[in-house]
Write a protein that holds these residues in place. Structure first.
Motif, short mmCIF file in Angstrom:
data_model
loop_
_atom_site.label_atom_id
_atom_site.label_comp_id
_atom_site.label_asym_id
_atom_site.label_seq_id
_atom_site.Cartn_x
_atom_site.Cartn_y
_atom_site.Cartn_z
N ARG A 243 0.82 -1.21 0.00
CA ARG A 243 0.00 0.00 0.00
C ARG A 243 0.86 1.26 0.00
O ARG A 243 0.58 2.22 -0.72
CB ARG A 243 -0.92 0.00 1.22
CG ARG A 243 -1.93 1.16 1.21
CD ARG A 243 -2.86 1.12 2.39
NE ARG A 243 -2.17 1.42 3.64
CZ ARG A 243 -1.87 0.56 4.58
NH1 ARG A 243 -2.18 -0.72 4.41
NH2 ARG A 243 -1.25 0.92 5.68
N VAL A 244 1.92 1.27 0.80
CA VAL A 244 2.80 2.43 0.86
C VAL A 244 3.47 2.68 -0.48
O VAL A 244 3.55 3.81 -0.96
CB VAL A 244 3.86 2.25 1.97
CG1 VAL A 244 4.94 3.32 1.86
CG2 VAL A 244 3.21 2.29 3.34
N ARG A 245 3.95 1.60 -1.14
CA ARG A 245 4.59 1.75 -2.44
C ARG A 245 3.60 2.25 -3.49
O ARG A 245 3.93 3.07 -4.34
CB ARG A 245 5.23 0.43 -2.88
CG ARG A 245 6.46 0.05 -2.09
CD ARG A 245 7.23 -1.08 -2.78
NE ARG A 245 6.44 -2.29 -2.87
CZ ARG A 245 6.41 -3.23 -1.91
NH1 ARG A 245 7.11 -3.07 -0.80
NH2 ARG A 245 5.68 -4.32 -2.06
N ILE B 295 1.46 6.66 -6.91
CA ILE B 295 0.36 7.56 -7.27
C ILE B 295 0.77 9.01 -7.04
O ILE B 295 0.51 9.88 -7.89
CB ILE B 295 -0.90 7.21 -6.46
CG1 ILE B 295 -1.46 5.86 -6.92
CG2 ILE B 295 -1.96 8.30 -6.60
CD1 ILE B 295 -2.62 5.37 -6.08
N GLN B 296 1.43 9.28 -5.92
CA GLN B 296 1.86 10.64 -5.64
C GLN B 296 2.88 11.12 -6.67
O GLN B 296 2.87 12.28 -7.08
CB GLN B 296 2.46 10.73 -4.23
CG GLN B 296 2.80 12.14 -3.78
CD GLN B 296 1.59 13.06 -3.80
OE1 GLN B 296 0.54 12.72 -3.27
NE2 GLN B 296 1.73 14.23 -4.42
N THR B 297 3.76 10.20 -7.10
CA THR B 297 4.74 10.56 -8.12
C THR B 297 4.06 10.94 -9.43
O THR B 297 4.42 11.91 -10.09
CB THR B 297 5.72 9.40 -8.37
OG1 THR B 297 6.40 9.10 -7.15
CG2 THR B 297 6.73 9.75 -9.45
N LEU C 205 2.23 14.99 -13.28
CA LEU C 205 1.15 15.66 -14.02
C LEU C 205 1.12 17.15 -13.72
O LEU C 205 0.87 17.96 -14.60
CB LEU C 205 -0.20 15.04 -13.68
CG LEU C 205 -0.52 13.70 -14.34
CD1 LEU C 205 -1.86 13.18 -13.82
CD2 LEU C 205 -0.58 13.84 -15.86
N SER C 206 1.37 17.52 -12.47
CA SER C 206 1.32 18.94 -12.10
C SER C 206 2.41 19.74 -12.80
O SER C 206 2.26 20.95 -12.98
CB SER C 206 1.45 19.09 -10.58
OG SER C 206 2.75 18.70 -10.14
N HIS C 207 3.51 19.08 -13.20
CA HIS C 207 4.55 19.75 -13.96
C HIS C 207 4.29 19.69 -15.47
O HIS C 207 4.86 20.47 -16.23
CB HIS C 207 5.92 19.13 -13.66
CG HIS C 207 6.46 19.47 -12.31
ND1 HIS C 207 6.17 18.73 -11.18
CD2 HIS C 207 7.24 20.50 -11.88
CE1 HIS C 207 6.77 19.27 -10.14
NE2 HIS C 207 7.42 20.34 -10.53
N GLU D 178 -5.50 4.09 -12.74
CA GLU D 178 -5.60 3.84 -14.18
C GLU D 178 -4.43 4.45 -14.93
O GLU D 178 -3.91 3.87 -15.89
CB GLU D 178 -6.91 4.39 -14.72
CG GLU D 178 -8.14 3.60 -14.30
CD GLU D 178 -9.43 4.26 -14.74
OE1 GLU D 178 -10.44 3.55 -14.82
OE2 GLU D 178 -9.43 5.48 -15.01
N LEU D 179 -4.01 5.64 -14.50
CA LEU D 179 -2.86 6.28 -15.14
C LEU D 179 -1.60 5.46 -14.95
O LEU D 179 -0.74 5.40 -15.83
CB LEU D 179 -2.67 7.69 -14.58
CG LEU D 179 -3.76 8.71 -14.94
CD1 LEU D 179 -3.53 10.01 -14.19
CD2 LEU D 179 -3.79 8.97 -16.44
N LEU D 180 -1.47 4.83 -13.79
CA LEU D 180 -0.31 3.99 -13.53
C LEU D 180 -0.35 2.70 -14.34
O LEU D 180 0.64 2.28 -14.92
CB LEU D 180 -0.24 3.65 -12.04
CG LEU D 180 0.31 4.72 -11.09
CD1 LEU D 180 0.11 4.29 -9.65
CD2 LEU D 180 1.77 4.99 -11.37
N GLU D 181 -1.51 2.06 -14.35
CA GLU D 181 -1.62 0.74 -14.96
C GLU D 181 -1.62 0.79 -16.47
O GLU D 181 -1.28 -0.19 -17.13
CB GLU D 181 -2.90 0.06 -14.46
CG GLU D 181 -2.85 -0.23 -12.96
CD GLU D 181 -4.20 -0.65 -12.42
OE1 GLU D 181 -5.18 -0.70 -13.22
OE2 GLU D 181 -4.30 -0.93 -11.22
N GLY D 182 -2.01 1.91 -17.07
CA GLY D 182 -2.00 2.04 -18.52
C GLY D 182 -3.39 2.14 -19.10
O GLY D 182 -4.28 1.38 -18.72
N GLN D 183 -3.56 3.07 -20.01
CA GLN D 183 -4.83 3.28 -20.69
C GLN D 183 -4.57 3.50 -22.18
O GLN D 183 -3.61 4.18 -22.55
CB GLN D 183 -5.55 4.50 -20.11
CG GLN D 183 -6.08 4.30 -18.70
CD GLN D 183 -7.29 3.41 -18.66
OE1 GLN D 183 -8.30 3.67 -19.30
NE2 GLN D 183 -7.19 2.33 -17.89
#
Length: 325
Positions: free
Chosen positions: A58-60, A65-67, A72-74, A92-97
């Motif tokens: 969960r921590v990883r 997700i925070q990364t 995205l903010s940059h 979803e952004l991590l896993e791929g779309q």
């Protein structure tokens, strides 16, 4: 009892069939535990290990997700980040779309000969100032700068932020790059500073976006044949009198879009992305001005390595391949 709070705690168990409740008094239970201490220790260690492992996963995941959110903010403005999260969850952004998108590759020409011989700081300043012209135009039309690749950058329109008319926005962005870069280089030319030429490849197709790398180090990027073709079209621009080379898929898509490029004399406010409502809100779309489809002309039909059919390539009549610094 709670281990830390010492307060009474309850738990519920759902059984699939009838069970018999076995009541054991405290003294008997403790006697069993004391008789099998090694087994109980092993059981506890196993349970603790599973809890710690679950917590570590969960921590990883939260760190990844925070990364992505920081990345995205940059990459885009805060309102575009908000629109992205309305369309995709961080997971979803991590896993791929997979998504259809206009893919734009912009590259500075002559960097090795023009800027590389400069002192280190001046070289980087020259590179970043030229790339800033591109990024400002991309943001103006709600595109996303996915990554920088030395003297080039990769941008997408319609992924991860949704756009109703992605090819029109990307092409209008290129036209703005032409005008903005010309004005920018005129100022540099008068002061004797290095001016770099540029070229672009634009394609429309399916991209796969997501986190690429390892558990500890990764980047958010887009992959796919649409990206590869855009990069190859940019490389072809140096062989034709054109700043921008468009794939045939872009022209086909333009016929389905009603976008018209806003006039450049209507002020920065008219062109900036300010709204998080419609996918085209704030783009300064003017339905009564120039038609981008009519400004595209076919310049060749070529056979690219690895492709069964020839590819039609186009450019726009508003852009010339001549260096105008």
């Amino acid at each position: 009892m709670g281990v830390l709070t010492t307060q009474p705690r309850t738990a519920s168990v759902q059984c699939r069939s009838n069970v018999t409740v076995l009541r054991v008094n405290a003294e008997t239970f403790l006697a069993v535990v004391n008789t099998h201490l090694d087994s109980m220790r092993s059981l506890v260690r196993d349970l603790v290990g599973k809890v710690q492992g679950s917590q570590g996963v969960r921590v990883r995941q939260e760190a990844r997700i925070q990364t992505v959110m920081d990345t995205l903010s940059h990459m885009v403005s805060p309102d575009v980040v908000s629109r992205v999260l309305q369309r995709h969850t961080p997971e979803e952004l991590l896993e791929g779309q997979a998504s259809e998108a206009a893919v734009l590759v912009l590259r500075l020409r002559g960097f090795a000969a023009g800027a590389a011989p400069l002192p280190a700081r001046e070289m980087l300043r020259t590179l970043n100032e030229h790339l800033s012209v591109f990024t400002q135009a991309i943001e103006r039309y709600a595109g996303t700068v996915i990554t920088f690749m030395g003297d080039a950058l990769l941008a997408t329109f319609n992924y991860p932020a949704a756009l109703d008319q992605p090819v029109s926005a990307a092409l209008a962005c290129c036209l703005d790059c032409q005008q903005d870069m010309t004005a920018f280089q005129c100022d540099r030319h008068t002061s004797g500073r290095v001016c770099l030429d540029w070229s672009a490849g634009l394609n429309f197709g399916t991209v796969v976006g997501g986190a690429v790398g390892s558990e500890t180090r990764f980047n958010f990027t887009v992959l796919g044949d649409a990206v590869n073709l855009a990069a190859r079209l940019e490389q072809l621009a140096r062989y034709y009198p054109a700043k921008v080379i468009l794939a045939e898929s872009c022209v086909d898509r333009l016929t389905k879009e009603s976008f018209s490029r806003p006039g450049r004399h209507r002020g920065k406010e008219a062109r900036s992305v300010r709204s998080s409502g419609s996918a085209n809100a704030g783009l300064g779309i003017d339905k009564g001005s120039s038609d981008l489809t009519g400004k595209c002309i076919q310049i060749d039909r070529i056979q690219l390595k690895g492709r069964a059919e020839p590819v039609g390539i186009y450019t726009t009549t508003e852009m010339s391949g001549e260096v105008r610094a």
